[in-house]
Design a protein around this motif. Structure first.
Motif, short mmCIF file in Angstrom:
data_model
loop_
_atom_site.label_atom_id
_atom_site.label_comp_id
_atom_site.label_asym_id
_atom_site.label_seq_id
_atom_site.Cartn_x
_atom_site.Cartn_y
_atom_site.Cartn_z
N ARG A 183 0.81 -1.21 0.00
CA ARG A 183 0.00 0.00 0.00
C ARG A 183 0.84 1.27 0.00
O ARG A 183 0.34 2.36 -0.30
N TYR A 184 2.12 1.13 0.33
CA TYR A 184 3.02 2.30 0.40
C TYR A 184 4.16 2.19 -0.62
O TYR A 184 5.12 2.93 -0.55
N ASP A 185 4.00 1.26 -1.55
CA ASP A 185 4.99 1.02 -2.60
C ASP A 185 4.46 1.62 -3.91
O ASP A 185 3.43 1.17 -4.44
N PRO A 186 5.12 2.62 -4.48
CA PRO A 186 4.63 3.26 -5.72
C PRO A 186 4.46 2.28 -6.88
O PRO A 186 3.61 2.50 -7.75
N GLN A 187 5.25 1.21 -6.90
CA GLN A 187 5.13 0.25 -7.98
C GLN A 187 3.81 -0.51 -7.93
O GLN A 187 3.30 -0.96 -8.95
N ASP A 232 1.19 7.87 4.89
CA ASP A 232 0.27 7.11 5.72
C ASP A 232 -0.67 8.03 6.50
O ASP A 232 -1.49 7.57 7.30
N ASP A 233 -0.58 9.34 6.25
CA ASP A 233 -1.46 10.31 6.88
C ASP A 233 -1.60 11.50 5.93
O ASP A 233 -0.61 11.92 5.31
N SER A 251 -5.93 8.58 7.64
CA SER A 251 -4.70 8.10 8.27
C SER A 251 -4.78 6.59 8.47
O SER A 251 -5.87 6.03 8.65
N SER A 252 -3.63 5.95 8.43
CA SER A 252 -3.56 4.52 8.76
C SER A 252 -2.74 4.28 10.01
O SER A 252 -2.45 3.13 10.36
#
Length: 377
Positions: A183-187, A232-233, A251-252
């Motif tokens: 979820r935080y990986d641009p790929q 993440d926010d 936010s997560s």
């Protein structure tokens, strides 16, 4: 009434969203689960599809196999749900629309604005339904809120405040968990993390209830866990075309919040408030009056809220039946009865334009930017 035939791509065994679609699509007896390509591993997908009751010749190893297999059948599926990773949505949705299938795509509909605009054009050219699964807009009390706004029951909307914030990705020691990391990986996720994942649900909800579109926005993004490339926010301020002021927090890492999706709409003569963790109730406060609780299933609700309430008052229906309400509207649309409450490809591209606008704004220290896709400017 003859059941419509339904097929699903992705959403295999262990999927978070797959069960909600399978429950939702079949809840009202309008769809038959007829075909599927449920996993990127062909043998695993075929096996799981057959365990779910799909015939062996319609349990496909890939979405390409499903496209070719269903295209030539007289009894081909009437609707295809795309519940695969984000980066694959555009290719699959476009291919099935061009082949003459109706499509329900998970959000985000595409990874780029240009792809989103292409889906809008392809859907219009095909004459088929292309919907996006903004399923929170299908809770009965959200339909009640929208109808109240449309009926002028709170006057002109001045302000909308919404948040979709949870704490389930707040543990830095869990940052390498594959179910979290992508979820935080641009790929895998694209240009945005939390805002594209949860924030666009809140943004769509604001537009849906207010019956208006976001015109411009200003954003502040933060990656509070340093290993994360994407945010993440996020805090997003926005303005709608009709002048409504908007505030959104997503936010997560908000440890202590569970689902954390809520919205408040403030008009000239009243206010509305809804929490996803208490979805059966809508709070209504008239100006100068006492707060009232409107209950799902009670008498006197607007038609759209009544239509989508299946069980009697005080009995919860929950998330899978909100998804089922999307499928109810889809069944109507496929049979020729259009529902303007059904989130469509235009909603999908507007969301993606807002995501890219928010990324651009955050990179410019919160500068105000146009949030509209070029085709709607």
């Amino acid at each position: 009434m003859t059941k419509l035939k339904w097929g699903m791509i992705g959403g295999g065994e262990g999927s978070q969203i797959g069960p909600a679609h399978r429950l939702g699509a079949q809840a009202d007896g309008q769809f038959e689960f007829a075909a599927g390509a449920l996993d990127h591993r062909p043998d695993v997908g075929r096996d799981y599809a057959q365990r779910l009751g799909i015939a062996a010749d319609r349990a496909y190893g890939s979405w390409q196999d499903m496209l070719e297999g269903e295209r030539g059948r007289e009894d081909r599926v009437d609707l295809v749900t795309v519940a695969t990773p984000n980066a694959t949505h555009f290719e699959i949705t476009k291919a099935f629309l061009e082949a003459g299938f109706n499509v329900l795509c998970e959000k985000p509909m595409t990874m780029s604005v240009e792809e989103g605009e292409e889906i809008v054009r392809v859907a219009e050219a095909s004459g088929k339904v292309c919907a996006v699964n903004y399923c929170y807009s299908a809770y009965p009390m959200i339909r009640q809120a929208r109808a109240m706004v449309r009926a002028g029951e709170i006057g002109k909307v001045r302000l909308v405040v919404t948040s979709f914030s949870h704490g389930h990705h707040g543990d830095a020691t869990d940052a390498d968990n594959p179910r979290v990391r992508w979820r935080y990986d641009p790929q895998m996720a694209g240009v945005s993390g939390q805002f594209a994942d949860c924030g666009i649900h809140a943004l769509h909800m604001a537009s849906f209830i207010c019956d208006d579109e976001v015109a411009r926005l200003s954003a502040d993004f933060a990656s509070t866990i340093p290993s994360r490339v994407l945010e993440d926010d996020a805090m997003v301020n926005f303005r709608m075309t009709g002048g409504t002021v908007g505030r959104l927090w997503t936010s997560s890492v908000a440890i202590g919040r569970q689902h954390g999706f809520d919205i408040q709409v403030f008009g000239e003569t009243g206010g509305l408030k809804w929490f996803s963790e208490h979805p059966n109730q809508l709070e209504y406060t008239p100006v100068g009056g006492r707060k009232q609780i409107i209950e799902k299933g009670e008498g006197g609700l607007h038609e759209d809220a009544m239509r989508l309430s299946r069980v009697s008052i005080a009995h919860p229906e929950g998330f899978p039946l909100a998804v089922a309400n999307i499928y109810c509207d889809l069944a109507d649309a496929i049979r020729g009865e259009a529902r303007d409450s059904l989130p469509n490809a235009a909603d999908g591209v507007r969301s993606m334009a807002a995501v890219h606008g928010a990324v651009s704004s955050a990179q410019q220290d919160g500068a105000w930017v146009d949030a509209r896709p070029p085709m709607f400017r």
